[in-house]
Write a protein that holds these residues in place. Structure first.
Motif, PDB file in Angstrom:
ATOM      1  N   LEU A 230      62.824  52.683 -33.284  1.00 46.13           N
ATOM      2  CA  LEU A 230      61.566  51.994 -32.989  1.00 46.13           C
ATOM      3  C   LEU A 230      60.940  51.386 -34.237  1.00 46.13           C
ATOM      4  CD1 LEU A 230      59.284  51.266 -30.993  1.00 46.13           C
ATOM      5  CD2 LEU A 230      58.267  53.524 -31.494  1.00 46.13           C
ATOM      6  N   ILE A 231      60.957  52.098 -35.345  1.00 47.81           N
ATOM      7  CA  ILE A 231      60.272  51.595 -36.536  1.00 47.81           C
ATOM      8  C   ILE A 231      60.889  50.274 -37.007  1.00 47.81           C
ATOM      9  CG2 ILE A 231      61.615  52.778 -38.348  1.00 47.81           C
ATOM     10  CD1 ILE A 231      58.838  53.489 -39.618  1.00 47.81           C
ATOM     11  N   ASN A 232      62.192  50.165 -36.904  1.00 48.87           N
ATOM     12  CA  ASN A 232      62.836  48.910 -37.279  1.00 48.87           C
ATOM     13  C   ASN A 232      62.639  47.840 -36.215  1.00 48.87           C
ATOM     14  OD1 ASN A 232      63.982  49.461 -39.905  1.00 48.87           O
ATOM     15  ND2 ASN A 232      65.330  50.918 -38.871  1.00 48.87           N
ATOM     16  N   ALA A 233      62.578  48.233 -34.957  1.00 49.61           N
ATOM     17  CA  ALA A 233      62.293  47.261 -33.904  1.00 49.61           C
ATOM     18  C   ALA A 233      60.923  46.620 -34.117  1.00 49.61           C
ATOM     19  CB  ALA A 233      62.366  47.933 -32.538  1.00 49.61           C
ATOM     20  N   LEU A 234      59.970  47.407 -34.607  1.00 48.40           N
ATOM     21  CA  LEU A 234      58.623  46.890 -34.832  1.00 48.40           C
ATOM     22  C   LEU A 234      58.516  46.059 -36.107  1.00 48.40           C
ATOM     23  CD1 LEU A 234      56.377  49.977 -33.914  1.00 48.40           C
ATOM     24  CD2 LEU A 234      56.681  47.877 -32.585  1.00 48.40           C
ATOM     25  N   TRP A 235      59.193  46.497 -37.196  1.00 48.16           N
ATOM     26  CA  TRP A 235      58.866  45.926 -38.506  1.00 48.16           C
ATOM     27  C   TRP A 235      60.071  45.470 -39.322  1.00 48.16           C
ATOM     28  CZ3 TRP A 235      55.837  50.983 -38.511  1.00 48.16           C
ATOM     29  CH2 TRP A 235      54.637  50.823 -37.805  1.00 48.16           C
ATOM     30  N   LEU A 236      61.236  45.327 -38.697  1.00 48.99           N
ATOM     31  CA  LEU A 236      62.393  44.850 -39.448  1.00 48.99           C
ATOM     32  C   LEU A 236      62.153  43.444 -40.004  1.00 48.99           C
ATOM     33  CD1 LEU A 236      65.306  45.070 -40.454  1.00 48.99           C
ATOM     34  CD2 LEU A 236      66.057  44.251 -38.198  1.00 48.99           C
ATOM     35  N   LYS A 237      61.508  42.596 -39.243  1.00 47.67           N
ATOM     36  CA  LYS A 237      61.242  41.234 -39.727  1.00 47.67           C
ATOM     37  C   LYS A 237      60.436  41.274 -41.022  1.00 47.67           C
ATOM     38  CE  LYS A 237      59.596  36.715 -38.120  1.00 47.67           C
ATOM     39  NZ  LYS A 237      58.978  35.977 -36.975  1.00 47.67           N
ATOM     40  N   ASP A 238      59.455  42.175 -41.082  1.00 47.22           N
ATOM     41  CA  ASP A 238      58.654  42.330 -42.299  1.00 47.22           C
ATOM     42  C   ASP A 238      59.497  42.896 -43.442  1.00 47.22           C
ATOM     43  OD1 ASP A 238      55.732  41.832 -41.240  1.00 47.22           O
ATOM     44  OD2 ASP A 238      56.670  43.166 -39.798  1.00 47.22           O
ATOM     45  N   ALA A 239      60.398  43.806 -43.107  1.00 45.19           N
ATOM     46  CA  ALA A 239      61.243  44.417 -44.130  1.00 45.19           C
ATOM     47  C   ALA A 239      62.163  43.377 -44.767  1.00 45.19           C
ATOM     48  CB  ALA A 239      62.067  45.545 -43.518  1.00 45.19           C
ATOM     49  N   ILE A 240      62.757  42.537 -43.943  1.00 44.54           N
ATOM     50  CA  ILE A 240      63.637  41.492 -44.478  1.00 44.54           C
ATOM     51  C   ILE A 240      62.839  40.537 -45.357  1.00 44.54           C
ATOM     52  CG2 ILE A 240      65.176  39.588 -43.912  1.00 44.54           C
ATOM     53  CD1 ILE A 240      65.812  41.044 -41.275  1.00 44.54           C
ATOM     54  N   GLN A 241      61.637  40.171 -44.888  1.00 40.68           N
ATOM     55  CA  GLN A 241      60.796  39.263 -45.670  1.00 40.68           C
ATOM     56  C   GLN A 241      60.431  39.882 -47.015  1.00 40.68           C
ATOM     57  OE1 GLN A 241      59.924  35.992 -44.830  1.00 40.68           O
ATOM     58  NE2 GLN A 241      59.380  36.031 -47.004  1.00 40.68           N
ATOM     59  N   VAL A 244      63.198  39.274 -49.383  1.00 41.74           N
ATOM     60  CA  VAL A 244      63.171  37.869 -49.800  1.00 41.74           C
ATOM     61  C   VAL A 244      62.095  37.664 -50.862  1.00 41.74           C
ATOM     62  CG1 VAL A 244      62.723  35.505 -49.038  1.00 41.74           C
ATOM     63  CG2 VAL A 244      64.095  37.041 -47.599  1.00 41.74           C
ATOM     64  N   ASP A 245      60.926  38.248 -50.631  1.00 42.26           N
ATOM     65  CA  ASP A 245      59.822  38.123 -51.588  1.00 42.26           C
ATOM     66  C   ASP A 245      60.135  38.807 -52.915  1.00 42.26           C
ATOM     67  OD1 ASP A 245      58.424  36.745 -49.631  1.00 42.26           O
ATOM     68  OD2 ASP A 245      57.227  38.484 -49.014  1.00 42.26           O
ATOM     69  N   MET A 246      60.974  39.835 -52.876  1.00 40.04           N
ATOM     70  CA  MET A 246      61.396  40.522 -54.095  1.00 40.04           C
ATOM     71  C   MET A 246      62.424  39.706 -54.882  1.00 40.04           C
ATOM     72  SD  MET A 246      61.777  44.359 -52.432  1.00 40.04           S
ATOM     73  CE  MET A 246      62.807  45.005 -53.768  1.00 40.04           C
ATOM     74  N   GLY A 247      62.903  38.642 -54.282  1.00 39.33           N
ATOM     75  CA  GLY A 247      63.888  37.801 -54.950  1.00 39.33           C
ATOM     76  C   GLY A 247      65.325  38.188 -54.664  1.00 39.33           C
ATOM     77  N   TRP A 248      65.527  39.107 -53.733  1.00 44.26           N
ATOM     78  CA  TRP A 248      66.883  39.506 -53.361  1.00 44.26           C
ATOM     79  C   TRP A 248      67.460  38.485 -52.386  1.00 44.26           C
ATOM     80  CZ3 TRP A 248      68.576  45.191 -53.057  1.00 44.26           C
ATOM     81  CH2 TRP A 248      67.982  45.937 -54.090  1.00 44.26           C
ATOM     82  N   THR A 249      68.774  38.313 -52.425  1.00 43.24           N
ATOM     83  CA  THR A 249      69.438  37.483 -51.434  1.00 43.24           C
ATOM     84  C   THR A 249      70.048  38.396 -50.373  1.00 43.24           C
ATOM     85  OG1 THR A 249      71.511  37.481 -52.687  1.00 43.24           O
ATOM     86  CG2 THR A 249      69.954  35.689 -53.120  1.00 43.24           C
ATOM     87  N   ILE A 250      70.200  37.857 -49.186  1.00 38.38           N
ATOM     88  CA  ILE A 250      70.784  38.622 -48.084  1.00 38.38           C
ATOM     89  C   ILE A 250      72.246  38.220 -47.958  1.00 38.38           C
ATOM     90  CG2 ILE A 250      70.552  39.309 -45.682  1.00 38.38           C
ATOM     91  CD1 ILE A 250      68.035  39.801 -47.392  1.00 38.38           C
ATOM     92  N   THR A 251      73.123  39.209 -47.975  1.00 42.37           N
ATOM     93  CA  THR A 251      74.539  38.952 -47.812  1.00 42.37           C
ATOM     94  C   THR A 251      75.027  39.619 -46.533  1.00 42.37           C
ATOM     95  OG1 THR A 251      76.678  38.994 -48.954  1.00 42.37           O
ATOM     96  CG2 THR A 251      75.306  40.976 -49.137  1.00 42.37           C
TER      97      THR A 251
END
Length: 315
Positions: A230-241, A244-251
């Motif tokens: 549930l926690i990821n269902a609610l806030w995964l979009k924020d976690a990924i962002q 991105v804001d930290m400057g990491w790239t997603i692979t």
């Protein structure tokens, strides 16, 4: 003492030197365990949770991996449909056993654990996105050398890759707290849990990045462990962002696993560890600054939430 042979270690070092320029920027791959789950949670149905996770990944164009625990839902038509949706969306699907037993359990035999993998494979092999990737439950490779070596031989002979985790998180612990709070009060303020969740991911990511630099002298593509909950269902979009804001790239998980560090087979003197912690202990690194925050299973965040709740009650 390491359990990999000198020749393999030299080959890994040479491959690392060749790989390093392409892996210079810090990157992270998203992987999820224990799904799809058909259990009831507050706020969302199993179908809504599954779709929310897929929507968050799609919004950021992230290709992830789901390590399926088949007995949690994929062995039923409604759960199989949820797992199938991951493959149809372009994500990889791996094996996380049938019922999630613990290989460190003295009562569980190597043969029983192998059977768990084979039973789950019969289901996952029919799904789109299927990969011969296996992730040990609890990240534990067995309470005896015989179990550890036996499973490594079994995976090798079966053509499986060990779905190592380098960036371990305790999102499951915060998810337990989230469910507890919402079951007690469906209208509870859960903003503090969201803040704790995002802060936890940032802290773990930073710590494991620093550890990879100490061990390998570079930023490795991190493989992050999260869960189908549930926690990821609610806030995964924020976690990924946040990444991105930290400057990491997603692979992608496949691209991350191509890094030579994921060919290592360190001993695991302590149960349930990230690959990086296992390498550190195998090399005799001992306790280092901040190690306690990597093995506390979210105690820091849970205690901080309790302290915050207590302060708010006194206001």
């Amino acid at each position: 003492m390491t359990s990999w042979r000198p020749a393999l270690r030299r080959a890994v070092i040479l491959a690392t030197m060749a790989y390093a320029p392409a892996a210079h920027a810090q990157s992270v791959a998203f992987t999820f365990d224990d799904g799809p789950r058909l259990e009831t949670t507050p706020l969302m149905s199993p179908q809504q949770r599954n779709q929310a996770l897929l929507d968050a990944l799609a919004a950021h164009r992230v290709q992830a991996a789901l390590f399926v625990t088949c007995g949690f839902g994929a062995d039923k038509p409604e759960g199989y449909a949820l797992a199938k949706a991951w493959g149809q969306a372009g994500h990889a699907l791996g094996n996380h056993t049938m019922t999630h037993p613990d290989l460190n359990d003295a009562k569980l035999s190597l043969a029983q654990y192998r059977q768990e993998v084979q039973d789950c494979d019969r289901i996952t092999a029919s799904l789109p996105g299927y990969q011969k990737w296996f992730r040990f439950t609890y990240l534990r490779e067995g309470n005896t050398p015989e179990k550890r070596d036996g499973m490594r031989a079994f995976l090798r002979q079966s053509g499986y890759r060990n779905g190592y985790v380098s960036l371990d998180t305790s999102d499951w612990r915060l998810d337990e707290k989230l469910n507890e709070v919402l079951r007690a009060d469906p209208k509870a303020d859960i903003a503090p849990i969201k803040q704790a969740y995002l802060a936890h991911l940032r802290q773990r990511a930073t710590a494991y990045r620093d550890l990879s630099r100490k061990l390998e002298g570079r930023d490795i593509p991190q493989v992050m462990l999260m869960h189908h909950n549930l926690i990821n269902a609610l806030w995964l979009k924020d976690a990924i962002q946040q990444f991105v804001d930290m400057g990491w790239t997603i692979t992608t998980p496949a691209q991350a696993f191509a890094d030579p560090v994921y060919q290592l087979q360190p001993e695991r003197p302590a149960p349930g560890q990230s690959l990086l912690l296992s390498i550190a202990r195998t090399r005799g690194m001992g306790k280092f600054e901040g190690w306690e925050r990597l093995v506390d299973d979210g105690d820091f965040e849970i205690n901080a939430l309790a302290a915050g709740a207590g302060a708010r009650q006194q206001e």
